[in-house]
Motif scaffolding. Structure first.
Motif, PDB file in Angstrom:
ATOM      1  N   TRP A  63       0.829  -1.202   0.000  1.00  0.00           N
ATOM      2  CA  TRP A  63       0.000   0.000   0.000  1.00  0.00           C
ATOM      3  C   TRP A  63       0.867   1.258   0.000  1.00  0.00           C
ATOM      4  CZ3 TRP A  63      -0.688   4.178   3.270  1.00  0.00           C
ATOM      5  CH2 TRP A  63      -1.811   4.972   3.027  1.00  0.00           C
ATOM      6  N   LEU A  64       1.920   1.262   0.793  1.00  0.00           N
ATOM      7  CA  LEU A  64       2.819   2.413   0.838  1.00  0.00           C
ATOM      8  C   LEU A  64       3.488   2.640  -0.515  1.00  0.00           C
ATOM      9  CD1 LEU A  64       4.502   1.853   4.334  1.00  0.00           C
ATOM     10  CD2 LEU A  64       2.915   3.697   3.714  1.00  0.00           C
ATOM     11  N   ALA A  65       3.942   1.561  -1.148  1.00  0.00           N
ATOM     12  CA  ALA A  65       4.627   1.668  -2.433  1.00  0.00           C
ATOM     13  C   ALA A  65       3.683   2.160  -3.529  1.00  0.00           C
ATOM     14  CB  ALA A  65       5.232   0.320  -2.814  1.00  0.00           C
ATOM     15  N   VAL A  66       2.503   1.546  -3.611  1.00  0.00           N
ATOM     16  CA  VAL A  66       1.548   1.916  -4.657  1.00  0.00           C
ATOM     17  C   VAL A  66       1.012   3.326  -4.418  1.00  0.00           C
ATOM     18  CG1 VAL A  66      -0.639   1.318  -5.759  1.00  0.00           C
ATOM     19  CG2 VAL A  66       0.932  -0.490  -5.071  1.00  0.00           C
ATOM     20  N   SER A  67       0.807   3.697  -3.158  1.00  0.00           N
ATOM     21  CA  SER A  67       0.341   5.054  -2.855  1.00  0.00           C
ATOM     22  C   SER A  67       1.363   6.099  -3.299  1.00  0.00           C
ATOM     23  CB  SER A  67       0.081   5.199  -1.351  1.00  0.00           C
ATOM     24  OG  SER A  67      -0.969   4.362  -0.932  1.00  0.00           O
ATOM     25  N   ALA A  68       2.638   5.813  -3.028  1.00  0.00           N
ATOM     26  CA  ALA A  68       3.699   6.743  -3.420  1.00  0.00           C
ATOM     27  C   ALA A  68       3.744   6.915  -4.939  1.00  0.00           C
ATOM     28  CB  ALA A  68       5.049   6.248  -2.900  1.00  0.00           C
ATOM     29  N   LEU A  69       3.628   5.817  -5.668  1.00  0.00           N
ATOM     30  CA  LEU A  69       3.650   5.880  -7.134  1.00  0.00           C
ATOM     31  C   LEU A  69       2.408   6.597  -7.672  1.00  0.00           C
ATOM     32  CD1 LEU A  69       4.953   2.272  -7.895  1.00  0.00           C
ATOM     33  CD2 LEU A  69       6.181   4.424  -8.285  1.00  0.00           C
ATOM     34  N   THR A  70       1.273   6.387  -7.011  1.00  0.00           N
ATOM     35  CA  THR A  70       0.037   7.052  -7.439  1.00  0.00           C
ATOM     36  C   THR A  70       0.132   8.559  -7.228  1.00  0.00           C
ATOM     37  OG1 THR A  70      -1.249   5.083  -6.854  1.00  0.00           O
ATOM     38  CG2 THR A  70      -2.456   7.143  -7.137  1.00  0.00           C
ATOM     39  N   ILE A  71       0.645   8.969  -6.083  1.00  0.00           N
ATOM     40  CA  ILE A  71       0.814  10.400  -5.805  1.00  0.00           C
ATOM     41  C   ILE A  71       1.776  11.033  -6.808  1.00  0.00           C
ATOM     42  CG2 ILE A  71       1.721  12.068  -4.130  1.00  0.00           C
ATOM     43  CD1 ILE A  71       0.698  10.163  -1.922  1.00  0.00           C
ATOM     44  N   GLN A  72       2.854  10.317  -7.092  1.00  0.00           N
ATOM     45  CA  GLN A  72       3.825  10.813  -8.069  1.00  0.00           C
ATOM     46  C   GLN A  72       3.175  10.970  -9.443  1.00  0.00           C
ATOM     47  OE1 GLN A  72       7.081   8.141  -8.840  1.00  0.00           O
ATOM     48  NE2 GLN A  72       8.356   9.723  -9.761  1.00  0.00           N
ATOM     49  N   GLY A  73       2.395   9.961  -9.844  1.00  0.00           N
ATOM     50  CA  GLY A  73       1.723  10.028 -11.133  1.00  0.00           C
ATOM     51  C   GLY A  73       0.680  11.126 -11.195  1.00  0.00           C
ATOM     52  N   ALA A  74       0.007  11.390 -10.048  1.00  0.00           N
ATOM     53  CA  ALA A  74      -0.999  12.444 -10.007  1.00  0.00           C
ATOM     54  C   ALA A  74      -0.352  13.823 -10.113  1.00  0.00           C
ATOM     55  CB  ALA A  74      -1.805  12.335  -8.712  1.00  0.00           C
ATOM     56  N   ILE A  75       0.801  13.991  -9.462  1.00  0.00           N
ATOM     57  CA  ILE A  75       1.509  15.278  -9.519  1.00  0.00           C
ATOM     58  C   ILE A  75       1.998  15.580 -10.936  1.00  0.00           C
ATOM     59  CG2 ILE A  75       3.578  16.499  -8.734  1.00  0.00           C
ATOM     60  CD1 ILE A  75       3.256  15.075  -6.046  1.00  0.00           C
ATOM     61  N   THR A  76       2.539  14.578 -11.597  1.00  0.00           N
ATOM     62  CA  THR A  76       3.032  14.771 -12.971  1.00  0.00           C
ATOM     63  C   THR A  76       1.902  14.822 -13.987  1.00  0.00           C
ATOM     64  OG1 THR A  76       3.327  12.381 -13.283  1.00  0.00           O
ATOM     65  CG2 THR A  76       5.198  13.625 -12.409  1.00  0.00           C
ATOM     66  N   GLY A  77       0.733  14.279 -13.586  1.00  0.00           N
ATOM     67  CA  GLY A  77      -0.416  14.275 -14.492  1.00  0.00           C
ATOM     68  C   GLY A  77      -0.455  13.088 -15.434  1.00  0.00           C
ATOM     69  N   LYS A  78       0.579  12.244 -15.406  1.00  0.00           N
ATOM     70  CA  LYS A  78       0.642  11.129 -16.345  1.00  0.00           C
ATOM     71  C   LYS A  78      -0.430  10.079 -16.094  1.00  0.00           C
ATOM     72  CE  LYS A  78       5.638  11.510 -17.151  1.00  0.00           C
ATOM     73  NZ  LYS A  78       6.956  10.827 -17.038  1.00  0.00           N
ATOM     74  N   ILE A  79      -0.912  10.022 -14.860  1.00  0.00           N
ATOM     75  CA  ILE A  79      -1.860   8.973 -14.501  1.00  0.00           C
ATOM     76  C   ILE A  79      -3.294   9.328 -14.880  1.00  0.00           C
ATOM     77  CG2 ILE A  79      -2.529   9.686 -12.170  1.00  0.00           C
ATOM     78  CD1 ILE A  79      -1.841   6.787 -11.319  1.00  0.00           C
ATOM     79  N   PHE A  80      -3.523  10.598 -15.225  1.00  0.00           N
ATOM     80  CA  PHE A  80      -4.860  11.019 -15.640  1.00  0.00           C
ATOM     81  C   PHE A  80      -5.015  10.779 -17.140  1.00  0.00           C
ATOM     82  CE2 PHE A  80      -4.087  13.664 -11.839  1.00  0.00           C
ATOM     83  CZ  PHE A  80      -5.169  13.243 -11.084  1.00  0.00           C
ATOM     84  N   TYR A  81      -5.513   9.600 -17.441  1.00  0.00           N
ATOM     85  CA  TYR A  81      -5.648   9.205 -18.846  1.00  0.00           C
ATOM     86  C   TYR A  81      -6.877   8.321 -18.990  1.00  0.00           C
ATOM     87  CZ  TYR A  81      -4.912   6.431 -23.062  1.00  0.00           C
ATOM     88  OH  TYR A  81      -5.092   5.782 -24.260  1.00  0.00           O
ATOM     89  N   ALA A  82      -7.793   8.720 -19.857  1.00  0.00           N
ATOM     90  CA  ALA A  82      -9.022   7.959 -20.094  1.00  0.00           C
ATOM     91  C   ALA A  82      -8.986   7.359 -21.500  1.00  0.00           C
ATOM     92  CB  ALA A  82     -10.236   8.855 -19.933  1.00  0.00           C
ATOM     93  N   PRO A  83      -8.816   6.049 -21.618  1.00  0.00           N
ATOM     94  CA  PRO A  83      -8.758   5.419 -22.941  1.00  0.00           C
ATOM     95  C   PRO A  83      -9.999   5.668 -23.790  1.00  0.00           C
ATOM     96  CG  PRO A  83      -8.033   3.891 -21.234  1.00  0.00           C
ATOM     97  CD  PRO A  83      -8.601   5.078 -20.533  1.00  0.00           C
ATOM     98  N   CYS A  84     -11.149   5.846 -23.151  1.00  0.00           N
ATOM     99  CA  CYS A  84     -12.382   6.036 -23.917  1.00  0.00           C
ATOM    100  C   CYS A  84     -12.402   7.358 -24.668  1.00  0.00           C
ATOM    101  CB  CYS A  84     -13.600   5.947 -23.001  1.00  0.00           C
ATOM    102  SG  CYS A  84     -13.677   7.230 -21.727  1.00  0.00           S
ATOM    103  N   LEU A  85     -11.532   8.308 -24.274  1.00  0.00           N
ATOM    104  CA  LEU A  85     -11.495   9.611 -24.934  1.00  0.00           C
ATOM    105  C   LEU A  85     -10.444   9.688 -26.032  1.00  0.00           C
ATOM    106  CD1 LEU A  85     -11.817  12.039 -21.886  1.00  0.00           C
ATOM    107  CD2 LEU A  85     -13.620  11.185 -23.380  1.00  0.00           C
ATOM    108  N   THR A  86      -9.554   8.725 -26.081  1.00  0.00           N
ATOM    109  CA  THR A  86      -8.448   8.765 -27.045  1.00  0.00           C
ATOM    110  C   THR A  86      -8.903   8.811 -28.497  1.00  0.00           C
ATOM    111  OG1 THR A  86      -7.022   7.593 -25.511  1.00  0.00           O
ATOM    112  CG2 THR A  86      -6.371   7.601 -27.825  1.00  0.00           C
ATOM    113  N   PRO A  87      -9.889   7.997 -28.921  1.00  0.00           N
ATOM    114  CA  PRO A  87     -10.268   8.020 -30.338  1.00  0.00           C
ATOM    115  C   PRO A  87     -10.803   9.357 -30.815  1.00  0.00           C
ATOM    116  CG  PRO A  87     -11.093   6.064 -29.236  1.00  0.00           C
ATOM    117  CD  PRO A  87     -10.592   6.984 -28.176  1.00  0.00           C
ATOM    118  N   ILE A  88     -11.457  10.118 -29.894  1.00  0.00           N
ATOM    119  CA  ILE A  88     -12.059  11.376 -30.332  1.00  0.00           C
ATOM    120  C   ILE A  88     -11.252  12.583 -29.861  1.00  0.00           C
ATOM    121  CG2 ILE A  88     -14.378  10.402 -30.321  1.00  0.00           C
ATOM    122  CD1 ILE A  88     -14.833  11.855 -27.675  1.00  0.00           C
ATOM    123  N   LYS A  89     -10.170  12.311 -29.117  1.00  0.00           N
ATOM    124  CA  LYS A  89      -9.316  13.399 -28.641  1.00  0.00           C
ATOM    125  C   LYS A  89     -10.106  14.487 -27.916  1.00  0.00           C
ATOM    126  CE  LYS A  89      -5.795  12.636 -32.161  1.00  0.00           C
ATOM    127  NZ  LYS A  89      -5.001  13.228 -33.254  1.00  0.00           N
TER     128      LYS A  89
END
Length: 376
Positions: free
Chosen positions: A345-371
């Protein structure tokens, strides 16, 4: 030169806030419950569990508001999400996350506040509604709108059905603590829901086993989902004990002589069978991830939370069996699993926070085809 204006950060986050974010609630919630019920308690541990519970409530409310904003301001995204063969599977994470809050409320809050039981009952009703949406409406889209192939199958196929097992188990816990007037109705609904979930989940697990034989291990991007079979099996074990215990209290000899004792005995035996089945998939998941890691780096994504909740509910099942048998073996094993879960939990939480700060983790595949284009 493009005239397209850059999208505001908040708008980007709202648009790309997928249902998979509620897996954070699931992982955090089950950890708070396990720390509260840890077999070898020490000073301060219940306080840590309560802090996690409060954090989880804040996160749940925040995520719910963002999700509501997503579909309120961009309503077309909901249908796109439902038709997406990956993201729609995560609808049930909402109810499973809420269930962890409900269960902690039953275990702790109801003992301290009179209003706690009514709150737990209301939360459970909401989980039932979302659970049935997940296990009935989502499979409709899977059958009618999605394109699936056996080669591309992974553990996420279980996600629409795991909530039925989780909600059924929660109903067993609730009916074992609430007044008998409501307990009987809750118990019957929970048995029905549990039956639906276990048989559907084991059907999917059978197909998953076939996929492993025919097409080998899943791709590295989804290899973490190998732990998902532990979800219905571990929570099923925990749930059958809770339902059996509640059945012993509520049924007793009222309807059929010995029905209560039979429910309790059969529930425990079913728990042992499911727990044993889970041991095999735990071993498969561990060597699958280790082998994939040796040959390639596993990229981080929200699916990594699949490590936390399945292991957490399997640990809860382990401890429940230990409580019935008064077995030091199961208690020690449950304690070891809990310690492993804390590290994960500590490891995954740290990676999630890091991804949220960089914005890389905010990605919705359903929106990719229509941009992200708004349809006319």
């Amino acid at each position: 030169m493009s005239d397209e204006k850059p999208e505001h950060v908040l708008v980007h986050i709202i648009k790309n806030f997928t249902p998979s974010w509620f897996s954070v609630i699931m992982g955090t919630g089950i950890l708070s419950i396990l720390l509260q019920t840890f077999p070898f308690q020490f000073y301060g541990l219940p306080t840590i569990a309560l802090v996690l519970y409060i954090i989880n409530i804040v996160l749940f409310c925040t995520f719910t508001l963002i999700t509501a904003a997503r579909y309120l301001f961009f309503p077309y995204i909901f249908l796109l999400m439902m038709k997406n063969s990956t993201q729609s599977l995560f609808i049930g994470t909402y109810s499973m996350g809420l269930t962890t809050i409900c269960n902690f409320t039953i275990i702790v809050i109801t003992k301290k506040f009179d209003w706690g039981m009514n709150l737990a009952f209301a939360l459970w009703i909401v989980t039932v509604i979302v659970t049935y949406f997940s296990c009935i409406v989502v499979p409709y889209y899977i059958i009618v709108h999605h394109n699936h192939e056996l080669e591309n199958m992974n553990g996420t196929w279980l996600l629409p059905f795991i909530p039925t097992v989780v909600t059924g188990a929660s109903g067993g816990l609730l009916s074992n603590n609430i007044d008998e007037g409501r307990a009987l109705v809750i118990l019957i609904i929970s048995y029905v829901t549990m039956g639906m979930g276990l048989f559907l989940a084991t059907s999917i697990i059978t197909i998953y086993w076939c996929r492993l034989i025919v097409h080998k291990l899943p791709p590295k991007e989804v290899i973490i989902s190998s732990f998902l079979p532990l979800g219905p099996l571990g929570q099923g074990a925990y749930g059958m004990i809770q339902l059996g215990s509640a059945g012993k209290r509520i049924f007793g000899d009222k309807y059929i002589t010995g029905l209560g004792d039979t429910a309790y005995g059969l529930g425990f035996l079913a728990a042992l069978v499911l727990w044993g089945y889970g041991i095999w998939y735990l071993a498969v998941a561990v060597f699958s991830v280790i082998r994939t890691t040796v040959y390639d780096k596993i990229p981080f994504n929200m699916g990594w939370w699949s490590l936390t909740f399945p292991l957490g509910v399997y640990t809860a099942g382990t401890l429940a069996i230990g409580d019935v048998l008064h077995s030091m073996f199961f208690q020690v094993l449950g304690a070891i699993f809990t310690c492993c879960l804390v590290v994960l939990w500590l490891a995954v939480s740290a990676l999630t926070i890091q991804g949220a700060i960089t914005g890389k983790i905010f990605y919705a595949p359903c929106l990719t085809p229509i941009k992200d284009a708004v349809p006319t």
